[in-house]
Design a protein around this motif. Structure first.
Motif, PDB file in Angstrom:
ATOM      1  N   GLY A  92       4.460   0.302   2.442  1.00  0.00           N
ATOM      2  CA  GLY A  92       3.433  -0.424   1.483  1.00  0.00           C
ATOM      3  C   GLY A  92       4.203  -0.385   0.163  1.00  0.00           C
ATOM      4  O   GLY A  92       4.033  -1.204  -0.562  1.00  0.00           O
ATOM      5  N   PHE A  93       5.166   0.586  -0.082  1.00  0.00           N
ATOM      6  CA  PHE A  93       5.622   0.816  -1.533  1.00  0.00           C
ATOM      7  C   PHE A  93       6.656  -0.357  -1.458  1.00  0.00           C
ATOM      8  O   PHE A  93       7.061  -0.609  -2.501  1.00  0.00           O
ATOM      9  CB  PHE A  93       6.212   2.321  -1.628  1.00  0.00           C
ATOM     10  N   LEU A  94       7.372  -0.464  -0.416  1.00  0.00           N
ATOM     11  CA  LEU A  94       8.327  -1.424  -0.442  1.00  0.00           C
ATOM     12  C   LEU A  94       7.970  -2.747  -0.526  1.00  0.00           C
ATOM     13  O   LEU A  94       8.599  -3.777  -1.152  1.00  0.00           O
ATOM     14  CB  LEU A  94       9.158  -1.296   0.950  1.00  0.00           C
ATOM     15  N   ILE A  95       6.820  -3.119   0.079  1.00  0.00           N
ATOM     16  CA  ILE A  95       6.078  -4.376   0.050  1.00  0.00           C
ATOM     17  C   ILE A  95       5.870  -4.640  -1.645  1.00  0.00           C
ATOM     18  O   ILE A  95       5.999  -5.813  -2.251  1.00  0.00           O
ATOM     19  CB  ILE A  95       5.037  -4.655   0.946  1.00  0.00           C
ATOM     20  N   SER A  96       5.003  -3.452  -2.027  1.00  0.00           N
ATOM     21  CA  SER A  96       4.678  -3.412  -3.360  1.00  0.00           C
ATOM     22  C   SER A  96       5.912  -3.744  -4.242  1.00  0.00           C
ATOM     23  O   SER A  96       5.770  -4.590  -5.417  1.00  0.00           O
ATOM     24  CB  SER A  96       3.869  -2.380  -3.690  1.00  0.00           C
ATOM     25  N   TYR A 156       1.452 -10.545  -7.591  1.00  0.00           N
ATOM     26  CA  TYR A 156       0.815  -9.277  -7.758  1.00  0.00           C
ATOM     27  C   TYR A 156       0.114  -9.024  -6.126  1.00  0.00           C
ATOM     28  O   TYR A 156      -0.301  -8.225  -5.793  1.00  0.00           O
ATOM     29  CB  TYR A 156      -0.269  -9.454  -8.837  1.00  0.00           C
ATOM     30  N   TRP A 157      -0.244 -10.083  -5.647  1.00  0.00           N
ATOM     31  CA  TRP A 157      -0.965 -10.086  -4.311  1.00  0.00           C
ATOM     32  C   TRP A 157      -0.203  -9.451  -3.518  1.00  0.00           C
ATOM     33  O   TRP A 157      -0.814  -8.601  -2.348  1.00  0.00           O
ATOM     34  CB  TRP A 157      -1.310 -11.582  -3.693  1.00  0.00           C
ATOM     35  N   LEU A 158       1.239  -9.534  -3.226  1.00  0.00           N
ATOM     36  CA  LEU A 158       1.783  -8.510  -2.689  1.00  0.00           C
ATOM     37  C   LEU A 158       1.717  -6.973  -2.780  1.00  0.00           C
ATOM     38  O   LEU A 158       1.909  -6.106  -1.895  1.00  0.00           O
ATOM     39  CB  LEU A 158       3.270  -8.985  -2.673  1.00  0.00           C
ATOM     40  N   VAL A 159       1.417  -6.788  -4.013  1.00  0.00           N
ATOM     41  CA  VAL A 159       1.383  -5.275  -4.606  1.00  0.00           C
ATOM     42  C   VAL A 159       0.062  -4.847  -3.947  1.00  0.00           C
ATOM     43  O   VAL A 159      -0.172  -3.752  -3.448  1.00  0.00           O
ATOM     44  CB  VAL A 159       1.276  -5.084  -6.072  1.00  0.00           C
ATOM     45  N   VAL A 160      -1.004  -5.652  -3.956  1.00  0.00           N
ATOM     46  CA  VAL A 160      -2.433  -5.575  -3.354  1.00  0.00           C
ATOM     47  C   VAL A 160      -2.252  -5.314  -1.957  1.00  0.00           C
ATOM     48  O   VAL A 160      -3.032  -4.233  -1.306  1.00  0.00           O
ATOM     49  CB  VAL A 160      -3.384  -6.668  -3.837  1.00  0.00           C
ATOM     50  N   VAL A 161      -1.542  -6.208  -1.172  1.00  0.00           N
ATOM     51  CA  VAL A 161      -1.455  -6.049   0.212  1.00  0.00           C
ATOM     52  C   VAL A 161      -0.581  -4.878   0.584  1.00  0.00           C
ATOM     53  O   VAL A 161      -0.891  -4.215   1.612  1.00  0.00           O
ATOM     54  CB  VAL A 161      -0.794  -7.389   0.900  1.00  0.00           C
ATOM     55  N   GLY A 162       0.229  -4.797  -0.118  1.00  0.00           N
ATOM     56  CA  GLY A 162       1.366  -3.663   0.216  1.00  0.00           C
ATOM     57  C   GLY A 162       0.716  -2.248  -0.006  1.00  0.00           C
ATOM     58  O   GLY A 162       0.539  -1.347   1.149  1.00  0.00           O
TER      59      GLY A 162
END
Length: 447
Positions: free
Chosen positions: A87-91, A100-106
Motif C-alpha cells: 500500500g505504501f509503495l503504490i502510494s 492522487y487516486w493511487l494514494v487512495v487505492v494504495g
C-alpha cells in the motif's frame, strides 16, 4: 507449531511487531498538509486514504476472519505485511506522478486490507497461549496499535523534513515506510507459533465450571455467533464506545483550542499538539491497563466502567465548559483510555461468551462496529461544530450538543451491556467436532 520448550512470552513480541507497524494509521495526519499543498487537495480529499483504510480494516477483518482461523497466524501476518507495505509503495507511485487516486487505492484499499488482517492475526493465538490471562495478552498486542503513532508521527515528520514536503519527498517517505515496515513485520511472521494440542500453562488448570456465569467452557462457531443476541449487543457496545472516543481523538487539537479561545489562558498550537500526544498515551495505556484489570473484575464489569464512567466524564466536560483546562484534559484522557481499553477487552469478552474455537473470525466480524464508528464519531462532532459556527457560536457552544449526543450513545451501550447473558447452548458446537477442527487448524498454522 511450537516446540515443547517454546516460551509463550515470545508470542506477544511477535504480535507487537505487527500492531506497532499498522498502528501508523493513527499518524496519517502528518501527511495531510504536504499532500494538500503539493497535490492541491482539500482537507476532505486528503482524509480519504485514512477513511477508506478504516472502512477496509473492518471489512477485511470481517470477511478474512475465517481465513485467518483456517490458515493460522503466520499466514495472516504475512498477508498483512505484504498488503500494508505494498500500500505504501503504490502510494509512493501516486505521489511521485501526481495521481492522487493511487494514494487512495494504495494506502486506503490495499493498505486497509493489511490493517484488518494484521489487527486480528494474533488474537486467537494469544488467547490460546494465555488462557489464564486473556485480557492482558490481547491488551499487550492491541496496545501496540494505539502506540504505533507515537513512533510513526515523529519518524514521518523527520523524513518529510529531510526529503521535503514535495511530491518527490512524499514519495520517498512512502517508499521508506513500505520497506522498513516490511522488515519489521517479518519479525512477527518468523517468530509466531501456535501451541500444541492440549498445551496448558504450568500450574494452570481450566475450571470445569466457571465462577462467572458469562464465561463458557463450550465453543461457538463464527457462523452461529452472529445469530446470537450477545454478538449484536456487544457490537452496539463497541460501536458506541468507539464513537465516543474517536469523536474527541479525530478533532482533539482544534477542539481544545476552540474550547478555551475566549478565556484568559487560550491554548497555543504547541500546547494543543501536546494534548494530542497525551491522548495517544492515554489510548495506549488504557489498552493494557484496563484489559488486564478485566481479568480480575470480569469483562462485563469493565465495560460498565468504560460506559458509565465515560458518560460521567463527558457530562463533566459539558457542564464545566471553559472554566478549567485541567478538568477538560483529565476527562478527555479518561475517555480516551476507555476508548483504547474497549478495543483490547473486546477479544477477551468474545472468548468468554463464545470460546476460543473461532474467536479470531468472530472478532473480525465485530470490528465492523469500528468501521461504522469511524464514520459516525467524526461526522457527529464535525457536522455539529460546523453548523454551530455558521450560526455565529464559538467556544464550548460548538461542541455542547455533540457531548450530550455522546452521553446518550454511551447510555444506550450501557443498557446493551447489561442485556448480555450466557449464550444459549443451542448455538454451541459439539465438543468432539470443535476439538477435531482445532487440531486441524493448529496443524495448518505452520512450523
Amino acid at each position: 507449531m511450537a516446540a515443547p520448550t517454546w516460551s509463550r512470552w515470545l508470542v506477544p513480541p511477535a504480535a507487537l511487531s505487527v500492531h506497532l507497524a499498522i498502528g501508523q494509521a493513527y499518524a496519517w495526519s502528518v501527511f495531510k498538509p504536504p499532500l494538500e499543498s503539493s497535490l492541491h487537495l482539500s482537507g476532505t480529499q486528503s482524509a480519504l486514504p485514512f477513511q477508506l483504510a478504516i472502512v477496509m480494516l473492518g471489512l477485511s477483518a470481517a470477511f478474512g476472519g475465517p481465513l485467518v482461523e483456517r490458515n493460522g497466524p503466520r499466514w495472516a501476518m504475512f498477508v498483512s505485511m505484504v498488503c500494508f507495505s505494498l500500500g505504501f509503495l503504490i502510494s509512493a507511485l501516486g505521489a511521485a506522478t501526481g495521481q492522487y487516486w493511487l494514494v487512495v487505492v494504495g494506502y486506503g484499499f490495499v493498505g486497509g486490507i493489511g490493517l484488518g488482517i494484521g489487527y486480528i492475526s494474533p488474537v486467537s493465538t494469544l488467547m490460546k497461549w494465555f488462557p489464564d490471562r486473556p485480557g492482558m495478552a490481547t491488551g499487550i498486542a492491541i496496545m501496540g496499535f494505539g502506540g504505533g503513532a507515537l513512533i510513526a508521527s515523529p519518524w514521518s515528520s523527520q523524513m518529510l523534513s529531510s526529503f521535503g514536503a514535495t511530491q518527490g519527498g512524499i514519495a520517498e517517505a512512502f517508499v521508506v515506510h513500505g520497506v522498513v515496515y516490511a522488515i519489521f513485520m517479518s519479525l512477527g511472521v518468523f517468530l509466531v507459533r501456535v501451541p500444541r494440542e492440549g498445551w496448558r500453562p504450568a500450574g494452570w488448570k481450566p475450571a470445569e465450571k466457571n465462577e462467572r456465569a458469562l464465561i463458557t467452557t463450550a465453543n461457538v462457531s463464527a457462523r452461529n455467533a452472529i445469530r446470537t443476541p450477545q454478538f449484536w449487543f456487544l457490537w452496539i457496545v463497541l460501536c458506541f464506545n468507539v464513537t465516543a472516543g474517536i469523536g474527541i481523538l479525530e478533532k482533539a487539537a482544534p477542539m481544545i483550542t476552540n474550547f478555551f479561545a475566549e478565556t484568559a489562558t487560550p491554548i497555543s498550537v504547541s500546547a494543543a499538539a501536546g494534548f494530542v500526544a497525551l491522548l495517544s498515551l492515554a489510548n495506549m495505556a488504557g489498552r493494557l491497563v484496563w484489559s488486564s484489570a478485566s481479568d480480575a473484575i470480569g469483562r462485563k464489569n469493565m465495560y460498565r466502567v468504560y460506559l458509565g464512567v465515560g458518560a460521567v466524564l463527558y457530562l463533566v466536560i459539558a457542564l464545566a465548559g471553559d472554566s478549567s483546562s485541567f478538568v477538560f484534559i483529565l476527562c478527555a484522557m479518561g475517555i480516551l483510555s476507555f476508548y483504547g481499553g474497549g478495543f483490547s477487552t473486546a477479544p477477551a469478552y468474545l472468548k468468554d461468551l463464545f470460546g476460543t474455537y473461532q474467536v479470531g473470525a468472530i472478532h473480525g466480524r465485530l470490528l465492523t462496529a469500528w468501521s461504522t464508528a469511524g464514520v459516525l464519531g467524526p461526522l457527529i462532532v464535525n457536522a455539529i461544530a460546523d453548523h454551530q459556527e455558521a450560526a455565529g457560536k464559538s467556544g464550548p457552544s460548538l461542541y455542547t450538543t455533540s457531548l450530550f449526543i455522546m452521553i446518550g450513545l454511551l447510555v444506550v451501550a450501557f443498557v446493551a451491556n447489561e442485556l448480555i447473558r450466557p449464550v444459549n447452548p443451542k448455538f454451541h458446537e459439539p465438543a468432539a467436532a470443535a476439538a477435531g477442527k482445532n487440531v486441524a487448524a493448529a496443524s495448518q498454522g505452520g512450523s
